[in-house]
Design an enzyme around this catalytic site. Structure first.
Site, PDB file in Angstrom:
ATOM      1  N   HIS A 188       0.748  -1.275  -0.009  1.00  0.00           N
ATOM      2  CA  HIS A 188       0.077   0.026   0.027  1.00  0.00           C
ATOM      3  C   HIS A 188       0.554   1.136  -0.002  1.00  0.00           C
ATOM      4  O   HIS A 188       0.323   2.243  -0.190  1.00  0.00           O
ATOM      5  CB  HIS A 188      -0.967   0.060   1.235  1.00  0.00           C
TER       6      HIS A 188
HETATM    7  C1  UD1 Z   1      -1.967   5.415   6.039  1.00  0.00           C
HETATM    8  C2  UD1 Z   1      -0.679   5.997   6.455  1.00  0.00           C
HETATM    9  C3  UD1 Z   1       0.341   4.730   6.514  1.00  0.00           C
HETATM   10  C4  UD1 Z   1      -0.311   3.593   7.200  1.00  0.00           C
HETATM   11  C5  UD1 Z   1      -1.570   3.197   6.340  1.00  0.00           C
HETATM   12  C6  UD1 Z   1      -2.057   1.902   7.171  1.00  0.00           C
HETATM   13  C7  UD1 Z   1      -0.552   8.439   6.090  1.00  0.00           C
HETATM   14  C8  UD1 Z   1       0.384   9.314   5.528  1.00  0.00           C
HETATM   15  N1  UD1 Z   1      -0.030   7.134   5.809  1.00  0.00           N
HETATM   16  O1  UD1 Z   1      -1.835   5.050   4.578  1.00  0.00           O
HETATM   17  O2  UD1 Z   1       1.409   5.149   7.520  1.00  0.00           O
HETATM   18  O3  UD1 Z   1       0.797   2.471   6.884  1.00  0.00           O
HETATM   19  O4  UD1 Z   1      -2.453   4.112   6.503  1.00  0.00           O
HETATM   20  O5  UD1 Z   1      -3.327   1.308   6.136  1.00  0.00           O
HETATM   21  O6  UD1 Z   1      -1.247   8.605   7.193  1.00  0.00           O
HETATM   22  N2  UD1 Z   1      -8.954   4.633   1.440  1.00  0.00           N
HETATM   23  C9  UD1 Z   1     -10.367   3.844   1.108  1.00  0.00           C
HETATM   24  N3  UD1 Z   1     -10.981   3.704   2.535  1.00  0.00           N
HETATM   25  C10 UD1 Z   1     -10.401   3.828   3.672  1.00  0.00           C
HETATM   26  C11 UD1 Z   1      -9.367   4.396   3.882  1.00  0.00           C
HETATM   27  C12 UD1 Z   1      -8.533   4.738   2.633  1.00  0.00           C
HETATM   28  O7  UD1 Z   1     -10.868   3.928   0.256  1.00  0.00           O
HETATM   29  O8  UD1 Z   1     -11.028   3.409   4.603  1.00  0.00           O
HETATM   30  C13 UD1 Z   1      -8.118   5.029   0.190  1.00  0.00           C
HETATM   31  C14 UD1 Z   1      -8.637   6.350  -0.166  1.00  0.00           C
HETATM   32  O9  UD1 Z   1      -8.737   6.318  -1.684  1.00  0.00           O
HETATM   33  C15 UD1 Z   1      -7.407   7.057   0.130  1.00  0.00           C
HETATM   34  C16 UD1 Z   1      -6.271   6.007   0.216  1.00  0.00           C
HETATM   35  O10 UD1 Z   1      -6.857   4.798   0.402  1.00  0.00           O
HETATM   36  O11 UD1 Z   1      -7.127   8.216  -0.497  1.00  0.00           O
HETATM   37  C17 UD1 Z   1      -5.292   6.280   0.983  1.00  0.00           C
HETATM   38  O12 UD1 Z   1      -5.697   6.488   2.353  1.00  0.00           O
HETATM   39  P1  UD1 Z   1      -4.507   7.253   3.472  1.00  0.00           P
HETATM   40  O13 UD1 Z   1      -5.425   7.336   4.786  1.00  0.00           O
HETATM   41  O14 UD1 Z   1      -4.367   8.493   2.648  1.00  0.00           O
HETATM   42  O15 UD1 Z   1      -3.194   6.649   3.486  1.00  0.00           O
HETATM   43  P2  UD1 Z   1      -3.031   5.011   3.548  1.00  0.00           P
HETATM   44  O16 UD1 Z   1      -2.131   4.722   2.296  1.00  0.00           O
HETATM   45  O17 UD1 Z   1      -4.044   4.173   3.942  1.00  0.00           O
END
Ligand code: UD1
Length: 350
Positions: free
Chosen positions: A202
């Protein structure tokens, strides 16, 4: 004493599972705030339910967004909660945007910030999690380090006050929850005991660039011709694979939506190996005595790699590293004695 804890992303909810129970035992008043950074049921609610964490007192409902947008929104909403609740300290976990936002709010309001999982450092310095870690540590008053290396990392940056080597709360959780791990889950996916790889992916540097992601998936596709790959897919990665039209490389994998902790640990325990770019899962593989190939240029959990148990890899070396013979013996006790939560709460009380 009155504490406000802030969680939001999956790995923080997992860590809160330990701390909230220790706070209850010590009769410390905890106000739990969920930023809502993760919001899909399988990324959030499912962890509160299966790990028996209290329902948050506040849900800020912030959701996804650009880094500034997300961090800023959490700060605005969290500051209101803190001003209302007037805690003696703020507890933040790990390295996400939620962590950074919570730490900045505490520091600006002159409320002591306690950082669980302080002192972890890794290249590249410009990865979002690394920026979050460095800033959070520099504005925190209590720094709870999971490893001795983390203590040394802080020392190198001139941070020596309020630093404690306590071990890793994720190890506490692993020990406590072990009897509940879903040992039969692999059968539901048609997998064979000890014969499959658990894969998660991820990180932005692995999945947000089409060429890089394509190379990684190609290598994994080659590996899947030799060993079955079970891929539990993060929503970010799912979106990218579809956006970039790379589905053809995943046809050979056994695919699954994100799964809860007890199920994932059960699947890891019966796997052959793990491939991941998750900080948490590379340690959980180690706790379960499984080899892990870490798809990162560097890791904050260096001890496991330095011991020869886990290995770093990239898209070019992945195939060979996964399928090569393993050497090196299992390094015991790298992350404390499973009583980290208790130690943290004792220090907080002092
Ligand atoms: C975040 C953390 C990372 C951690 C990871 C665990 C930051 C910068 N990164 O990364 O340290 O290892 O969480 O999973 O905070 N999305 C969904 N549904 C959700 C959550 C996310 O669809 O419930 C999708 C969205 O498109 C979102 C993308 O995932 O934009 C990324 O989510 P985000 O929370 O920005 O970062 P992670 O990659 O999850």
């Amino acid at each position: 004493m009155r504490l406000v804890s802030l969680v939001g992303a999956r790995p923080q909810i997992i860590k809160e599972a330990i701390i909230c129970k220790e706070l209850q035992k010590a009769k410390i008043d905890e106000i739990l705030v969920n930023s809502g950074q993760h919001y899909d049921r399988n990324m959030s609610d499912i962890f509160f339910e299966t790990l028996d964490i209290k329902v948050p007192d506040y849900n800020l409902g912030v959701g996804s967004g650009l880094h500034g947008e997300m961090t800023g929104k959490i700060m605005i909403e969290f500051e209101r909660v803190v001003l209302k609740e007037k805690p003696d300290a703020i507890l933040v976990y790990g390295d996400t945007n939620t962590t950074l936002a919570g730490a900045l709010v505490g520091a600006k309001l002159k409320i002591p910030v306690a950082h669980v999982e302080a002192g972890i450092r890794q290249e590249p310095k410009d990865m979002p999690e690394e920026i979050n870690r460095v800033v959070t540590d520099h504005v925190s008053s209590l720094l709870f380090c999971p490893s001795e290396l983390a203590v040394r990392n802080l020392e190198r940056e001139g941070i020596t006050k309020g630093v404690y080597f306590v071990g890793d709360v994720m190890y506490d959780l692993y020990k406590i929850m072990e009897p509940k791990f879903e040992d039969e889950a692999y059968k539901e996916y048609g997998l064979e005991d000890g014969k499959y790889i658990v894969l998660t992916l991820h990180r932005d540097f692995n999945v947000d660039n089409k060429e890089k992601l394509e190379k990684i998936l190609k290598a994994l596709d080659e590996i899947s011709k030799k060993k079955v790959i079970f891929f539990t897919i993060h929503p970010r990665t799912k979106k990218r694979i579809s956006e970039f039209g790379l589905e053809k490389y995943t046809n050979n994998f056994v695919m699954s939506e994100p799964i809860d902790y007890l199920r994932l640990m059960g699947l890891v325990r019966h796997s052959w190996k793990v491939i991941t770019d998750s900080g948490g899962l590379q340690k959980e593989a180690y706790f379960g005595k499984k080899r892990c190939i870490v798809l990162m240029p560097d890791t904050g959990w260096r001890e496991i790699v330095d011991s020869g148990w886990n290995e770093l890899a990239n898209e070019d070396t992945l195939f060979e590293k996964v399928l090569s013979e393993d050497d090196g013996t299992y390094p015991e006790n790298l992350y404390g004695d499973g009583r980290t939560g208790e130690k943290i709460v004792q220090i907080l009380m002092q």
